[in-house]
Design an enzyme around this catalytic site. Structure first.
Site, PDB file in Angstrom:
ATOM      1  N   ALA A 255       6.972  36.612 -23.496  1.00 37.12           N
ATOM      2  CA  ALA A 255       5.529  36.472 -23.224  1.00 37.12           C
ATOM      3  C   ALA A 255       5.017  35.161 -23.824  1.00 37.12           C
ATOM      4  CB  ALA A 255       4.762  37.655 -23.799  1.00 37.12           C
ATOM      5  N   ASP A 257       6.820  32.494 -24.405  1.00 36.14           N
ATOM      6  CA  ASP A 257       7.395  31.384 -23.621  1.00 36.14           C
ATOM      7  C   ASP A 257       6.578  31.151 -22.360  1.00 36.14           C
ATOM      8  OD1 ASP A 257       9.453  31.299 -25.476  1.00 36.14           O
ATOM      9  OD2 ASP A 257      10.709  32.691 -24.331  1.00 36.14           O
TER      10      ASP A 257
HETATM   11  O1  RIB Z   1      11.489  34.316 -26.378  1.00 28.13           O
HETATM   12  C1  RIB Z   1      12.375  35.227 -25.774  1.00 28.13           C
HETATM   13  C2  RIB Z   1      13.769  34.705 -25.865  1.00 28.13           C
HETATM   14  O2  RIB Z   1      14.157  34.669 -27.214  1.00 28.13           O
HETATM   15  C3  RIB Z   1      14.802  35.544 -25.184  1.00 28.13           C
HETATM   16  O3  RIB Z   1      14.973  35.242 -23.829  1.00 28.13           O
HETATM   17  C4  RIB Z   1      16.043  35.309 -26.011  1.00 28.13           C
HETATM   18  O4  RIB Z   1      17.023  34.577 -25.364  1.00 28.13           O
HETATM   19  C5  RIB Z   1      15.550  34.583 -27.260  1.00 28.13           C
HETATM   20  O5  RIB Z   1      15.859  33.269 -27.206  1.00 28.13           O
END
Ligand code: RIB
Length: 308
Positions: A255, A257
């Site tokens: 979320a 990201d």
């Molecule tokens: O922010 C989520 C991500 O954190 C996941 O996709 C996992 O790979 C870690 O890097």
């Protein structure tokens, strides 16, 4: 539209759904397990690509099937993957994620090739790196690759006067103060802000205090996200609160990201910081209602443009 360069991690996520996150010494049964593309850097690149942005990713994977799958997934949404190195002697990064019934997660990362993305590795291609930075307008990084690499790229990006966004996740305690100088935007959540500052962030006042201490270290804008409780934009001129839309979260993975990516894209499209935050909030509000990291990212039509 401005161009975005993501420098960061790629992971294959191994996701286990479980009634609760196991405590120390506890053995529990999970419901199911899936392998699905993730990694904070790759999630952000994927989201920008899927939302229609112009994005290139600089990162590293191993010479294995996970690495190929991750590159393909990014390429499928238009991400330029030509600067993703394929390393002979390192496996692709992996993340082992448990998701509980409330949608909360816990994550263990095996860095693999992400950990090998050193300044030496990308410095070997310094001319390419400079060219990539010069050809981009916004540089977005996270902390899932070595800090020296993020620092190295940040310094170069600053020398070209590019907009620099750092999503300080996963947060660590031992980051030198000098690292923060010249960063345009950071986007910590409350927990990350507490780790970065060594201060409590249990109340809104404490979060504002923590954000201000990051401004003193040289960050220009702090966007402190508070999950369903909204977010704060703190800079030298003002402190603004942004309410978030109430949704039923089933999986909060990526979320943050998704927020960072949508925020960067909106800036690239010339939106104000405030509108970019609203766009980020809307994108991540949709992402938490779906399972998976990249799998949860919405497309453009799904985001209510009117609210942004
Ligand atoms: O922010 C989520 C991500 O954190 C996941 O996709 C996992 O790979 C870690 O890097």
């Amino acid at each position: 539209m401005k161009k975005i360069l993501i420098v960061g991690s790629l992971n294959m996520d191994c996701v286990i759904e479980t009634p609760h996150i196991p405590r120390a010494g506890e053995t529990i049964s999970g419901r199911n397990v899936v392998f699905t593309p993730g990694g904070k850097g790759a999630n952000q690149a994927y989201a920008i690509g899927k939302l229609g942005g112009s994005v290139k990713m600089l990162g590293a994977v191993g010479k294995d099937s996970f690495g190929q799958t991750l590159k393909n997934n990014l390429a499928n949404v238009g991400v330029d993957v030509s600067e993703i190195s394929v390393l002979e002697h390192e496996p692709t990064g992996q993340a082992f994620i448990s998701i509980d019934d409330e949608g909360e997660n816990s994550i263990i990362i095996i860095p693999g090739a992400n950990g090998a993305l050193t300044p030496e590795l990308i410095g070997k291609k310094e001319e390419y790196l400079k060219k990539n930075i010069e050809n981009s307008d916004i540089i977005v990084m996270q902390l899932e690759i070595p800090l020296e690499t993020v620092t190295y790229v940040k310094e170069l990006a600053a020398s070209f006067q590019k907009t620099i966004i750092v999503d300080p996740a996963p947060a660590v305690t031992d980051i030198p103060d000098s690292f923060w100088n010249g960063i345009d935007y950071i986007k910590p959540n409350e927990t990350e802000l507490s780790i970065l500052t060594g201060k409590p962030t249990g109340t809104r006042e404490e979060i504002i205090e923590g954000a201000k201490s990051m401004l003193h270290k040289g960050v220009r804008n702090v966007i402190a996200t508070m999950g369903g409780k909204g977010c704060l934009l703190v800079n030298k001129d003002s402190t603004q609160f942004f309410e978030s839309r109430s949704v039923k979260a089933i999986d909060t993975t990526a979320a943050g990201d998704c927020f960072t990516a949508a925020f960067a894209l909106a800036l690239a499209e010339g939106k104000s910081c405030q509108k970019a935050i609203a766009f980020g909030q809307e994108a991540s509000a949709i992402a938490v209602t779906r399972k998976g990291a990249q799998a949860s990212i919405p497309n453009r039509q799904e985001i209510t443009e009117t609210s942004c």
